[in-house]
Design a protein around this motif. Structure first.
Motif, PDB file in Angstrom:
ATOM      1  N   GLY A   1      -2.911   2.663  -4.175  1.00 35.96           N
ATOM      2  CA  GLY A   1      -2.274   2.255  -3.014  1.00 35.96           C
ATOM      3  C   GLY A   1      -2.993   2.829  -1.996  1.00 35.96           C
TER       4      GLY A   1
ATOM      5  N   GLY B   1       6.334   5.078   0.097  1.00 35.18           N
ATOM      6  CA  GLY B   1       5.979   4.643  -1.119  1.00 35.18           C
ATOM      7  C   GLY B   1       4.677   3.720  -0.888  1.00 35.18           C
TER       8      GLY B   1
ATOM      9  N   VAL C   1       1.004  -1.587  -1.272  1.00 30.83           N
ATOM     10  CA  VAL C   1       0.087  -1.924  -2.593  1.00 30.83           C
ATOM     11  C   VAL C   1      -0.081  -3.256  -2.530  1.00 30.83           C
ATOM     12  CG1 VAL C   1       1.436  -0.114  -3.718  1.00 30.83           C
ATOM     13  CG2 VAL C   1       2.639  -2.653  -3.657  1.00 30.83           C
TER      14      VAL C   1
ATOM     15  N   TYR D   1       0.252  -6.730  -4.475  1.00 36.64           N
ATOM     16  CA  TYR D   1       1.143  -7.468  -5.178  1.00 36.64           C
ATOM     17  C   TYR D   1       0.805  -8.831  -5.070  1.00 36.64           C
ATOM     18  CZ  TYR D   1       5.756  -9.085  -7.179  1.00 36.64           C
ATOM     19  OH  TYR D   1       6.670  -9.803  -7.801  1.00 36.64           O
TER      20      TYR D   1
ATOM     21  N   VAL E   1       5.723  -0.828   0.289  1.00 32.98           N
ATOM     22  CA  VAL E   1       6.931  -0.626  -0.915  1.00 32.98           C
ATOM     23  C   VAL E   1       8.124  -0.126   0.146  1.00 32.98           C
ATOM     24  CG1 VAL E   1       7.328   0.836  -2.713  1.00 32.98           C
ATOM     25  CG2 VAL E   1       5.048  -0.054  -2.501  1.00 32.98           C
ATOM     26  N   GLY E   2       7.891   0.617   1.074  1.00 31.22           N
ATOM     27  CA  GLY E   2       9.133   1.349   1.837  1.00 31.22           C
ATOM     28  C   GLY E   2       8.809   1.214   3.252  1.00 31.22           C
TER      29      GLY E   2
END
Length: 452
Positions: free
Chosen positions: A300, A321, A324, A326, A333-334
């Protein structure tokens, strides 16, 4: 219907004090404090001082009637309930101020200013007895430091026990409450309330920074918090914290004692907001670009940005986080927050030591194609080798500094080829989060456009 100039409930407070041409103490410090705490400040100038960070060079007292005229002008138009006094140089000025305090029904915080922090007397010796006899009995609370408390009580104040004795003596002279500030003792402020005969200690620690204007700032912030409805103990605690922050945020201003910075904490909060806003925009730039996912490493990536003059991880914001890949898209992520990534924070903090303008960084996937694209974009490039890392160091601290030294300046790109269990990585540096995000997008697009 005429609109009121201030919202209902905005307290109006007054400072009755001398000016400081250096902008560090007196009226200048008081009005900055009032503004920082959200009350409307008014003033009555008692003396004009030729003053700077090295001390008071000359003083020019206003006529007593000029002082009373200022007080009357404000109070006849505005609802002033709380006021504070600072420099009251002469017996005549003190008597006039005492008369106006009683006439206007002001709740008074008496700061018995006797000398400037940077040096220089501000109260004539013969005026001390008039201050004690005429003004002290009219005050709600007085805020002497150890030296001033000693002068008022007629004793030396060198220990916390001395302070307790002096506080009771000062209260016996007519003050409803006494706060002996601990800046010249053990950093603990002592409150004595005459009606209940109770002592309250407010502990503190000595903090590094300029202290010119700290006494004025304390009494002004105490006045503001009392006007806002705080109890005496609550106002004293908040005033102490406010002054500590003002000292910590002080900046160099002259050849002598640096002035406190009443707006320092507020300006830092503004910078934190601006960093978060810039970082959120940068993350959206990355998430919305179809080419950027090609640059996301296996572990990441993250993007971070620091406030100006950052000196800790908590001064650097990043994505909690990480970001990433996906389903072919870049996904954060956060949320973005301060202290979210020590890894990217170390890169930025190390860079800041060499160039205060470099406040942002992003780590992306290493490849020879990416490096070649950086060269084609004419970006300054440097690197470090993890094998050469000394013991007891943090890789990003050492590696960033090593790459900067090797380059002989601040590169735009710092890379390493990894090591055992460590993925090779490229870091892009810049002045802001959106700048490095846009740079990463351009890099991804250039790589995608290259023929296979």
């Amino acid at each position: 219907m005429t609109e009121k100039p201030f919202k209902i409930g905005t307290p109006i407070v007054m400072t009755i004090a001398g000016s400081d041409s250096g902008g560090g103490a007196g009226i200048a410090a008081d009005l900055k404090t009032f503004a920082a705490l959200g009350v409307h400040g008014t003033c009555a100038i008692t003396s004009v001082t030729a003053q700077n960070t090295t001390g008071v060079l000359e003083t020019f007292d206003l006529a007593p009637e000029a002082v009373s005229s200022q007080i009357e002008a404000v109070c006849s138009d505005m609802e002033v309930k709380w006021a504070k006094t600072g420099m009251l140089a002469s017996s005549e000025i003190i008597r006039e101020v005492a008369k106006e305090v009683r006439k206007q029904g002001l709740s008074l915080v008496l700061d018995p200013v006797m000398a400037a922090e940077a040096g220089g007397d501000l109260l004539r010796k013969e005026a001390l007895s008039v201050l004690v006899e005429d003004l002290l009995p009219s005050c709600r609370v007085t805020t002497p430091n150890a030296s001033e408390a000693g002068a008022l009580a007629g004793m030396e104040v060198k220990t916390p026990e001395d302070a307790k004795i002096a506080a009771t003596k000062i209260a016996d002279l007519g003050a409803e409450a006494v706060i002996i500030t601990g800046g010249h003792l053990d950093a603990t402020d002592l409150i004595y309330e005459a009606a209940s005969e109770t002592f309250t200690h407010i502990p503190g620690t000595f903090v590094k920074g300029g202290t010119h204007g700290s006494g004025c700032t304390y009494s002004a912030s105490l006045t503001a918090f009392l006007a806002l409805g705080e109890s005496l103990e609550g106002a004293a605690k908040k005033a102490k914290k406010f002054v500590e922050q003002a000292i910590l945020k002080s900046r160099h201003a002259g050849k002598g004692v640096n002035p406190v910075n009443q707006l320092g904490a507020i300006l830092e909060e503004k910078e934190r907001y601006l960093v978060l806003r810039d970082l959120k925009e940068a993350v959206l730039t990355l998430e919305n670009n179809p080419n950027f996912p090609d640059l996301i490493p296996e572990v990441g990536c993250n993007i971070g940005m620091a406030i100006p003059e950052a000196n800790s991880y908590e001064d650097v914001a990043a994505v909690e986080g990480r970001i990433v890949r996906y389903r072919g898209r870049a996904v954060a992520v956060g949320c973005v927050d301060f202290g979210a990534s020590r890894h990217v924070a170390r890169i930025i903090l190390a860079s800041l030591r060499y160039n205060s303008q470099i406040k942002a960084a992003i780590n992306v996937k290493y490849s020879e194609e990416a490096l070649e694209a950086c060269r084609e974009m004419k970006l300054g490039i440097s690197s470090f080798d993890r094998v050469e890392e000394p013991k007891d160091t943090k890789t990003m601290d050492w590696g960033t500094a090593e790459a900067i030294k090797k380059y002989g300046g601040m590169p735009k790109v710092i890379y390493d080829k990894g090591g055992p269990g460590k993925e090779p990585m490229i870091r892009l540096l810049g002045t802001g989060a959106t700048e490095v995000a846009e740079l990463a997008v351009k890099l991804a697009e250039r790589i995608r456009q290259k023929p296979c």
